[in-house]
Write an enzyme that holds these catalytic residues in place. Structure first.
Site, PDB file in Angstrom:
ATOM      1  N   TYR A   1       4.140  -5.091  -5.111  1.00  0.00           N
ATOM      2  CA  TYR A   1       4.020  -3.776  -4.470  1.00  0.00           C
ATOM      3  C   TYR A   1       5.401  -3.215  -4.137  1.00  0.00           C
ATOM      4  O   TYR A   1       5.681  -2.037  -4.403  1.00  0.00           O
ATOM      5  CB  TYR A   1       3.176  -3.931  -3.210  1.00  0.00           C
ATOM      6  CG  TYR A   1       2.808  -2.639  -2.513  1.00  0.00           C
ATOM      7  CD1 TYR A   1       1.767  -1.846  -2.987  1.00  0.00           C
ATOM      8  CD2 TYR A   1       3.478  -2.230  -1.361  1.00  0.00           C
ATOM      9  CE1 TYR A   1       1.402  -0.673  -2.334  1.00  0.00           C
ATOM     10  CE2 TYR A   1       3.113  -1.054  -0.705  1.00  0.00           C
ATOM     11  CZ  TYR A   1       2.084  -0.288  -1.192  1.00  0.00           C
ATOM     12  OH  TYR A   1       1.728   0.865  -0.543  1.00  0.00           O
TER      13      TYR A   1
ATOM     14  N   SER B   1       6.590   4.118   0.726  1.00  0.00           N
ATOM     15  CA  SER B   1       6.309   3.180   1.804  1.00  0.00           C
ATOM     16  C   SER B   1       7.622   2.733   2.406  1.00  0.00           C
ATOM     17  O   SER B   1       8.685   2.866   1.786  1.00  0.00           O
ATOM     18  CB  SER B   1       5.558   1.960   1.241  1.00  0.00           C
ATOM     19  OG  SER B   1       5.478   0.907   2.180  1.00  0.00           O
TER      20      SER B   1
END
Length: 281
Positions: free
Chosen positions: A150, A137
């Site tokens: 995360y 990401s």
């Protein structure tokens, strides 16, 4: 590019979003797609669409091993590509994330990926080819507030993948990082139950920020206005196709303007200026 018929790709997290879109696209291109999910109901739905789907839950070591063996049984022992994709988020400030919650998300987003990849590598070594695609990401190299759990798993994956790539130098096994920015998936909606389970935001020193910033975002309807830089899952699928089929895949696929801009800013700006910018996002 058109791959030889029935090359095999194992994709995790196929119930929706990126995994679902890439599984259908790769099947349409002639690949044998092994599309895994955490829940049997999702697998049944995918089988109804003509996909070969079965259970693989990253938080359960036995499930990973049984799912991997099913993949080998169905592919005749060959795996050309493994796309590690399934993951979730626990929104909240770092200081409000219990240690047990952090352990659990690392099982799902990192340790399970490691275990599956280490099962796949001997197969790829025997066949003298293979590709590990790692869905990271923009948050794997550019941290934002309230995404700490995360962020941490994705930063860990980036270092893990970079190291593995160096260790596989001289082999025909490629390690590729996929780095999406904002993509239209259910990750925000799916993260809300984890937030309610783990985060005691009312007792937090940052309660005003939760009320002003995070909770309205989590409660926003899934079909509401999109981020202006948000792209559909197909944007990631295009990278998966290239990474799987190109004779010379890239080391990183940076997807969306957000990811590309963040990478440039990380190179050009000093740390305190990046902090000033990112704290306002």
């Amino acid at each position: 590019m058109h791959p030889p018929q029935k090359k095999t790709i194992l994709i995790t997290g196929c119930s929706s979003g990126i995994g679902y879109d890439s599984a259908l696209a790769m099947k349409a291109r002639g690949w044998q797609v092994l599309a895994t999910c955490r829940r049997q109901a999702d697998c049944a739905r995918l089988r109804a669409l003509g996909l070969d789907s079965f259970i693989l839950d990253y938080e359960d070591r036995q499930s990973i091993e049984e799912g991997f063996q099913q993949a080998l049984d169905r592919s005749g022992g060959r795996l050309d590509v493994v796309f590690n994709n399934g993951a979730y988020a626990i929104p909240g400030a770092i200081e409000d994330v219990p240690t047990m919650a952090m352990r659990q998300i690392f099982e799902a987003n990192f340790f399970g990926w490691h275990h599956l990849s280490c099962l796949a590598l001997p197969v790829m070594r025997r066949q003298n080819s293979g590709r590990l695609l790692i869905n990271s990401s923009v948050l794997g190299f550019a941290a934002l507030r309230f995404r700490g759990a995360y962020n941490a798993t994705k930063f860990a994956l980036e270092g893990w993948a970079d190291t593995l790539r160096l260790e596989l130098a001289g082999t025909n096994i490629k390690v590729v990082l996929i780095e999406p920015g904002p993509i239209s998936t259910r990750i925000r909606a799916n993260s809300y139950p984890h937030f309610k389970k783990w985060i005691d935001w009312r007792a937090s020193a940052l309660r005003p920020l939760y009320e002003e910033v995070l909770i309205p975002r989590l409660k926003a309807p899934q079909d509401g206005p999109k981020d202006r830089f948000e792209l559909p899952p197909a944007a990631v699928t295009r990278a998966i196709i290239h990474a799987s089929e190109s004779p010379a895949p890239r080391l990183r696929y940076r997807i969306t303007a957000v990811t590309k801009t963040a990478a440039i800013l990380k190179r050009l700006l000093p740390g305190h200026m990046l902090d000033w910018l990112f704290v306002r996002l």
